[in-house]
Design a protein around this motif. Structure first.
Motif, short mmCIF file in Angstrom:
data_model
loop_
_atom_site.label_atom_id
_atom_site.label_comp_id
_atom_site.label_asym_id
_atom_site.label_seq_id
_atom_site.Cartn_x
_atom_site.Cartn_y
_atom_site.Cartn_z
N TYR A 1 40.60 36.67 35.07
CA TYR A 1 39.65 37.18 34.09
C TYR A 1 39.14 36.07 33.18
N GLN A 2 37.96 36.29 32.67
CA GLN A 2 37.43 35.46 31.60
C GLN A 2 36.90 36.37 30.50
N ILE A 3 36.92 35.86 29.27
CA ILE A 3 36.43 36.62 28.12
C ILE A 3 35.06 36.09 27.73
N ARG A 4 34.09 36.97 27.74
CA ARG A 4 32.74 36.60 27.32
C ARG A 4 32.45 37.18 25.94
N LYS B 1 45.00 40.71 31.32
CA LYS B 1 44.29 40.97 30.08
C LYS B 1 45.28 41.03 28.91
N PHE B 2 44.79 40.70 27.73
CA PHE B 2 45.60 40.81 26.52
C PHE B 2 45.46 42.20 25.92
N TYR C 1 35.86 41.56 29.26
CA TYR C 1 36.43 40.78 30.36
C TYR C 1 35.48 40.82 31.55
N GLU C 2 35.45 39.70 32.26
CA GLU C 2 34.79 39.61 33.55
C GLU C 2 35.81 39.09 34.56
N ILE D 1 30.87 43.50 33.68
CA ILE D 1 31.87 43.89 32.68
C ILE D 1 33.02 44.62 33.37
N ASP D 2 34.25 44.18 33.07
CA ASP D 2 35.44 44.80 33.65
C ASP D 2 36.12 45.65 32.57
N ASP D 3 35.95 46.96 32.65
CA ASP D 3 36.60 47.90 31.73
C ASP D 3 35.92 47.92 30.36
#
Length: 251
Positions: free
Chosen positions: A199-202, A224-225, A191-192, A173-175
């Motif tokens: 980044y990808q959204i899981r 990131k959004f 985000y990962e 997990i990023d942040d």
């Protein structure tokens, strides 16, 4: 516990980059303003919650027109000015019969309300409010009874500040972790970061103490959004990296 799992509802690729999105959950319609990067002229699209086009690339009168909302199967546009935040002008377009549209240049858009719009005549500085009924397409005095606010039913997730559940500890997990509660289960999103610093959204669906399913919803994001997603009922909506694609998942 429902047996429904996370599944893709649609992904739609628009002609131009997305600028604004508005939702009418009652009629299951999504209005999207896009803009041609060359001349910044707006184009308006309406799709269903299943991802089918209802209205595609409806060209604006000029670049000063922006998306204000969608309601009663009508697309609502308002006119803005280069020199002030607002300008006179409201246009209403039938989503299913776009040749049926009306434009009023002598009224200033104030607010979306239930089944209508509050307007003010151009020559009146403040105070006076008129009601544009979206069902009859008529303008009259503001209703005597209090008008109901328009409810798009959009819900944004909250940032989770508690202890990370054990079923999420194996993910990189990023942040922040974002959380929504639905009935008797939870939707987690985060985000990962991959090896090339994208980044990808899981999205993870879980009970209080058990992971049910996880999917990677969006990949290869350079940044990131501000909002990771928004939710309407049990459907998640996300943007992708090119800002032209709109993705949705049933959760």
């Amino acid at each position: 516990m429902t047996n429904q799992t996370v599944s893709k509802a649609f992904n739609v690729l628009f002609t131009y980059p997305i600028w604004r999105i508005e939702i009418d959950a009652e009629n299951r319609l999504i209005a999207v303003e896009t803009r041609n990067p060359t001349d910044t002229l707006p184009y308006f699209n309406v799709i269903s919650f299943e991802g089918d086009y209802v209205l595609q690339d409806f060209k604006a009168i000029s670049r000063e027109w922006v998306l204000a909302g969608v309601q009663c199967q009508k697309l609502i546009l308002k006119k803005i000015s280069d020199t002030s935040p607002i300008d006179a002008g409201v246009q209403i377009i039938d989503c299913y019969q776009p040749q049926q549209h009306e434009t009023w240049f002598n009224y200033i858009f104030l607010e979306m309300v239930g089944e209508g719009i509050l307007l003010r005549p151009k020559m009146i500085a403040q105070g006076m409010q008129l009601f544009l009924d979206l069902k009859t397409m008529s303008i009259g005095d503001k209703k005597e009874e209090p008008v109901k606010p328009f409810d798009s039913q959009i819900v944004y997730p909250v940032i989770y500040n508690g202890q990370i559940p054990h079923f999420l500890t194996d993910f990189t997990i990023d942040d922040e972790i974002w959380l929504s509660a639905l009935d008797d289960y939870f939707i987690w999103a985060f985000y990962e970061k991959n090896k090339d610093n994208h980044y990808q959204i899981r999205i993870v669906r879980s009970t209080k103490d058990r992971l049910i399913e996880s999917v990677v919803a969006v990949t290869q994001l350079p940044l990131k959004f501000f909002n990771i997603y928004f939710l309407v009922n049990k459907q998640i909506f996300l943007l992708t990296d090119n800002k032209r694609e709109f993705v949705s998942y049933l959760v």
